[in-house]
Each structure stands twice: as structure tokens, then as C-alpha cells.
Design a protein around this motif. Structure first.
Motif: not given
Length: 257
Positions: A53, A57, A136, A140-141, A143-144, A161, A166, A226
Motif C-alpha cells: 500500500l 501511495t 495484493i 489495492w490499486r 480499491f484506491i 484504512p 488491513y 484477485s
């Protein structure tokens, strides 16, 4: 004689129970020592789990992780330490189990089961590596991507988060992928004892594919990428298991001949 293949030392039941207690104590001691060692570096382990993560970011201002209960960060460190301790102590615990069971097996049985004892942690580590380095970051990309900037009449929506949520999600993914990658070990063992066969596995291939996608949909985050990244390796491992089962059947037939 068949009895010659067994170890010469035969202990009474009480001695077996004493040995079992001793091996359980050693396993527990190994877990406790690993826990305290991991707790001392729990912050570094947690940062390693958060790294995917952080990489996504990187360079974005205002990014942070939060906890909303006073005890949440502390128990998160406990979970991290226990999870890492289980991974570290598992080889020792498995060795203790093997040391207790092996004397009661024939030499041929010990030679047959020893590769599975070695393959089990290796396949689990392979599944954990796949989910950490491949699944992962992609999840994560995804969801963001649902964030939205603020503007006229629009409130900003940004990911913040919680540390415990997490960690729970990451550990669940690592455990799920690790267990799913144990499929060849399970199928080959079933083939060795005569419960499964290569012909039966090929006949049930379509059901196995369906089950793989259903399991992937249940245990992975709700994104298609995923799910595919878990289902496809499981299906490939199923095909490998069919080939291994066929090899076992051929060797068994040669021995019978």
C-alpha cells in the motif's frame, strides 16, 4: 520380514504419552520464543505487510493509516507477532510431529511421506509470495481507484484504512493462498492411499474448475483480478496433481507386476 522394517524400539503406551507431552512442550516453547522475538520486531513486520500500500501511495500527501480504539494498535502488534511466530515455529512443530510418528512407520512409508513434509511449507510459502507480490498490489490499486477528489458541491472520498482491518485482510489472503497451494499435497496423498485416481480427477475436472472460482470469489477481495489470480494457479496445480497421480499409479502397477 515386514517387522524388521519397523524400528527396534517399541515403547509401552505410557512412554508414548510421555514422549507426546515432551514434543508438545517443545513445540509450545518454540512458539513462545518465536512470539517474543517477533513481538520485538513487530513494527518492522507490520511495515513489511503495509509496504504494498505504501508503494502505491508513494509521494501522495496526507496518506495515513488510523486506529480508532485505544487498544487497537497494541492488539495489532500482538496479531502480527503471533502470525509471524506461527510461520517461524511451524517447521519446528512439524519436525516434532514427524519425530513422534516416524518410529511407527515402515522405512518405505517414511521415505514416501518425507517429501510431503518438505513440500508443505514450500508450497505454502509459494502461495504467500504470490498473494503478496502479485495479488495484493493489484487489489489495492483496484480499491484506491474508487477515490474521488473534492470540488464544487462534491465531498472528497479518500482511503484511510484501519490498521486492524488491513492486517486481518492481509493475513486472511496469505493464509487462504497458502492453503490453496497445498492442493497437490492433498491430492497426491489421497492417490497414494487409493481414495483418488487420475481417471477420477480428470472426470471431475469441470467441477474442480467451478469450485476453484467459487472459493476464489469467497476468500479474495471482491474484484475479478484477485479471483482470477487465485483460481488460475489452483487449476494449474490441479492439473499437475493429475500428472503426479498418474505417475504414482504407473509405479504402483510396475511394483505389482
Amino acid at each position: 520380514m515386514a517387522s524388521d522394517d519397523l524400528d527396534e524400539s517399541r515403547m509401552p503406551l505410557l512412554d508414548h504419552l510421555i514422549e507426546l507431552r515432551q514434543r508438545l512442550i517443545w513445540s509450545f516453547v518454540a512458539l513462545i520464543i518465536a512470539f517474543f522475538v517477533c513481538y520485538a520486531v513487530a513494527g518492522h513486520i507490520y511495515n513489511f505487510l503495509v509496504q504494498p500500500l505504501a508503494d502505491i501511495t508513494e509521494g501522495q500527501e496526507g496518506r495515513r493509516m488510523i486506529f480508532t480504539a485505544l487498544h487497537e494498535a497494541f492488539f495489532t502488534q500482538i496479531k502480527v507477532a503471533f502470525f509471524a511466530a506461527m510461520c517461524i515455529a511451524f517447521p519446528i512443530m512439524a519436525t516434532q510431529v514427524w519425530g513422534f510418528v516416524a518410529p511407527g512407520l515402515y522405512r518405505t512409508e517414511r521415505r514416501a511421506f518425507l517429501p510431503f513434509l518438505i513440500a508443505t511449507p514450500m508450497l505454502f510459502a509459494l502461495g504467500a509470495a504470490v498473494v503478496y507480490y502479485l495479488v495484493i498490489p493489484l487489489a489495492w490499486r483496484f480499491f484506491i481507484s474508487f477515490e474521488q477528489p473534492g470540488g464544487d458541491g462534491v465531498l472528497p472520498m479518500q482511503l484511510e484504512p484501519k490498521v486492524d482491518q488491513y492486517l486481518s485482510l492481509v493475513m486472511r489472503l496469505i493464509f487462504a493462498f497458502g492453503v490453496c497451494f497445498e492442493l497437490p499435497v492433498l491430492i497426491i496423498l489421497l492417490t497414494r492411499v487409493g481414495i483418488a485416481s487420475s481417471a477420477g480427477l480428470r472426470a471431475k475436472r469441470k467441477y474442480a474448475i467451478l469450485i476453484a472460482f467459487v472459493v476464489a470469489a469467497v476468500i479474495t477481495p471482491p474484484d475479478v483480478i484477485s479471483q482470477i489470480l487465485l483460481a488460475v494457479p489452483v487449476i494449474m496445480l490441479y492439473e499437475v496433481s493429475i500428472l503426479c497421480a498418474r505417475v504414482i499409479e504407473r509405479r504402483r502397477a510396475d511394483q505389482e507386476d
